[in-house]
Design a protein around this motif. Structure first.
Motif, PDB file in Angstrom:
ATOM      1  N   LEU A   5       0.840  -1.194   0.000  1.00  0.00           N
ATOM      2  CA  LEU A   5       0.000   0.000   0.000  1.00  0.00           C
ATOM      3  C   LEU A   5       0.875   1.243   0.000  1.00  0.00           C
ATOM      4  O   LEU A   5       1.809   1.362   0.800  1.00  0.00           O
ATOM      5  CB  LEU A   5      -0.916   0.009   1.233  1.00  0.00           C
ATOM      6  N   GLY A   6       0.585   2.155  -0.917  1.00  0.00           N
ATOM      7  CA  GLY A   6       1.300   3.423  -0.982  1.00  0.00           C
ATOM      8  C   GLY A   6       0.375   4.582  -0.669  1.00  0.00           C
ATOM      9  O   GLY A   6      -0.834   4.518  -0.929  1.00  0.00           O
ATOM     10  N   GLN A   7       0.928   5.644  -0.104  1.00  0.00           N
ATOM     11  CA  GLN A   7       0.127   6.803   0.279  1.00  0.00           C
ATOM     12  C   GLN A   7       0.860   8.084  -0.103  1.00  0.00           C
ATOM     13  O   GLN A   7       2.086   8.191   0.049  1.00  0.00           O
ATOM     14  CB  GLN A   7      -0.155   6.789   1.781  1.00  0.00           C
ATOM     15  N   PHE A   8       0.095   9.053  -0.608  1.00  0.00           N
ATOM     16  CA  PHE A   8       0.635  10.360  -0.973  1.00  0.00           C
ATOM     17  C   PHE A   8      -0.128  11.429  -0.207  1.00  0.00           C
ATOM     18  O   PHE A   8      -1.366  11.486  -0.269  1.00  0.00           O
ATOM     19  CB  PHE A   8       0.508  10.590  -2.482  1.00  0.00           C
ATOM     20  N   ASN A   9       0.583  12.283   0.534  1.00  0.00           N
ATOM     21  CA  ASN A   9      -0.029  13.327   1.348  1.00  0.00           C
ATOM     22  C   ASN A   9      -0.302  14.539   0.464  1.00  0.00           C
ATOM     23  O   ASN A   9       0.529  15.436   0.321  1.00  0.00           O
ATOM     24  CB  ASN A   9       0.885  13.695   2.516  1.00  0.00           C
ATOM     25  N   TYR A  44       5.434  10.897   1.067  1.00  0.00           N
ATOM     26  CA  TYR A  44       5.102   9.529   0.689  1.00  0.00           C
ATOM     27  C   TYR A  44       5.131   8.595   1.895  1.00  0.00           C
ATOM     28  O   TYR A  44       5.878   8.810   2.853  1.00  0.00           O
ATOM     29  CB  TYR A  44       6.077   9.013  -0.374  1.00  0.00           C
ATOM     30  N   ALA A  45       4.317   7.567   1.802  1.00  0.00           N
ATOM     31  CA  ALA A  45       4.303   6.502   2.804  1.00  0.00           C
ATOM     32  C   ALA A  45       4.128   5.177   2.083  1.00  0.00           C
ATOM     33  O   ALA A  45       3.451   5.096   1.051  1.00  0.00           O
ATOM     34  CB  ALA A  45       3.182   6.708   3.819  1.00  0.00           C
ATOM     35  N   LEU A  46       4.747   4.158   2.627  1.00  0.00           N
ATOM     36  CA  LEU A  46       4.694   2.838   2.010  1.00  0.00           C
ATOM     37  C   LEU A  46       4.470   1.796   3.094  1.00  0.00           C
ATOM     38  O   LEU A  46       5.127   1.826   4.140  1.00  0.00           O
ATOM     39  CB  LEU A  46       5.998   2.541   1.268  1.00  0.00           C
ATOM     40  N   ASP A  65       5.683  -0.601   7.929  1.00  0.00           N
ATOM     41  CA  ASP A  65       5.183   0.693   7.471  1.00  0.00           C
ATOM     42  C   ASP A  65       6.293   1.720   7.578  1.00  0.00           C
ATOM     43  O   ASP A  65       6.933   1.854   8.630  1.00  0.00           O
ATOM     44  CB  ASP A  65       3.984   1.153   8.306  1.00  0.00           C
ATOM     45  N   TYR A  67       6.778   5.813   6.933  1.00  0.00           N
ATOM     46  CA  TYR A  67       5.965   6.997   6.714  1.00  0.00           C
ATOM     47  C   TYR A  67       6.733   8.144   6.072  1.00  0.00           C
ATOM     48  O   TYR A  67       6.227   8.814   5.196  1.00  0.00           O
ATOM     49  CB  TYR A  67       5.355   7.462   8.043  1.00  0.00           C
TER      50      TYR A  67
END
Length: 381
Positions: A5-9, A44-46, A65, A67
């Motif tokens: 799972l990837g996340q973009f702020n 970014y977070a992975l 995780d 962050y």
């Protein structure tokens, strides 16, 4: 299986772009500015997680995780082992660093947290027990370094040390009324768990015992929030033993089968929690003595016997859509203008998906914490 799972702020990205004060005069300049801000690793977070079925009764969950890659922050690692016994479940968990939240909503990082948890299988009524061994290593720090937002330090349970907690409880359900009217034929309820009109109540009474060694044995000085049960503390060796009773009473009333298109479900739920039996008995005894002596009980004694209350209301709007409001209720007798007020309300819109008998998509918002989330929930009563 494994999940990546990837996340973009996006909010932080827009704030950095608008706050830079740059005013590019061409498309290429805009692209260069955006590209420069996109190189900020903190956007970014992975996360990676994997669940392995070792045996039919053993499951191992691993997660990692990260962050903020560029801020020298350690990744959050977790390993959880679940084992099913015939009459109880065993869970072994290791987290580094562990993330915890206190009563005020502040988050804390614990460098290393180890826990072994054994609990009897959940049942609608009857006796149950819970045993947990917990060990913390390292001093906790507030998550994201917002130390200026807290007046008190971290909770005592997060300090370094070893503790054993056990609880035994007994639950009993009572049905005052349950509808025997036939349901609509050939019409599936939107949620099977919400298709039976009834009025019921339940009660839980139990005892809890905690033995701790290390810094975590230091009790909080805030006596208004702590239990007044039996306690023994040896400061020389940093050890403590705490024991107390607890109880809970809940009431539920539902009207409608949740089959028709409009206003076919109204559900109300209330729960009263008594976290410290000894504190309640001491307060009730003092109030009774004052009344027998024709004296006016003090507000502090009356406040002591007031339980923690929470309310929940669900109302069908149309079809599978429900409006739900959950809130705590606080009794503050020192406030003469508003002695009763709501605490931490949560507003939600639910969509019953009519799959697996009971599944719903829930979008909820908490004004106090300014949090919004969309969740999938299964088999929720």
């Amino acid at each position: 299986f494994g999940t990546l799972l990837g996340q973009f702020n996006f909010q932080k990205f827009m704030s950095s772009v608008t706050g830079s004060g740059e005013k590019p005069n061409s498309v290429s300049s805009w692209l260069q500015t955006i590209g420069r801000h996109l190189q900020n690793h903190s956007l970014y977070a992975l996360g990676f997680s994997s669940e392995l079925m070792l045996t039919p009764d053993d499951t191992l969950l691993l997660s990692l995780d990260s962050y903020t890659f560029g801020d020298n922050k350690k990744p959050r690692k977790k390993a959880i082992l679940h084992h099913k016994f015939p009459n109880h479940n065993l869970t072994v968990e290791a987290v580094s660093p562990g993330l915890f939240v206190d009563k005020s909503g502040n988050y804390w990082d614990v460098p290393l947290s180890l826990a072994i948890d054994m609990a009897s299988l959940a049942s609608d009524s009857g006796a149950s027990y819970h045993l947990c061994m917990h060990h913390n290593t390292g001093s906790p720090t507030q998550f994201q370094g917002d130390d200026h937002q807290t007046i008190h330090g971290p909770p005592a349970t997060l300090l370094p040390g070893f503790s054993i907690k056990s609880a035994f409880s007994f639950k009993q359900n009572f049905d005052f009324w349950r509808s025997k009217a036939p349901k609509l034929k050939l019409v599936q309820p939107y949620d099977l768990f919400l298709s039976n009109p009834h009025i019921s109540a339940s009660g839980i009474i139990g005892a809890a015992l905690t033995a701790s060694v290390g810094d975590c044995s230091v009790r909080s000085q805030d006596n208004s929030q702590e239990s007044n049960g039996f306690s023994f503390q040896a400061s020389g060796v940093k050890s403590a033993l705490l024991a107390d009773l607890f109880a809970s009473v809940s009431f539920t009333a539902q009207h409608g089968n949740y089959q028709r298109l409009f206003l076919d479900l109204t559900r109300f739920h209330a729960r009263l929690d008594f976290p410290s039996g000894s504190r309640f008995v001491a307060g009730a005894t003092q109030v009774a003595q004052n009344l027998l002596n024709s004296q006016r009980p003090s507000l502090e004694d009356i406040q002591t016997i007031c339980p923690n209350a929470s309310l929940s209301l669900q109302q069908q709007i149309a079809g599978p859509f429900l409006l739900r409001v959950d809130s705590g209720v606080i009794v503050d007798l020192d406030n003469q203008d508003w002695p009763i007020r709501v605490h931490d309300p949560v507003f939600a819109l639910e969509y019953s998906m009519q799959v697996l008998g009971s599944a719903k998509a829930v979008a909820w918002y908490s004004p106090k914490h300014r949090e919004f989330m969309v969740e999938l929930r299964f088999f929720e009563t």
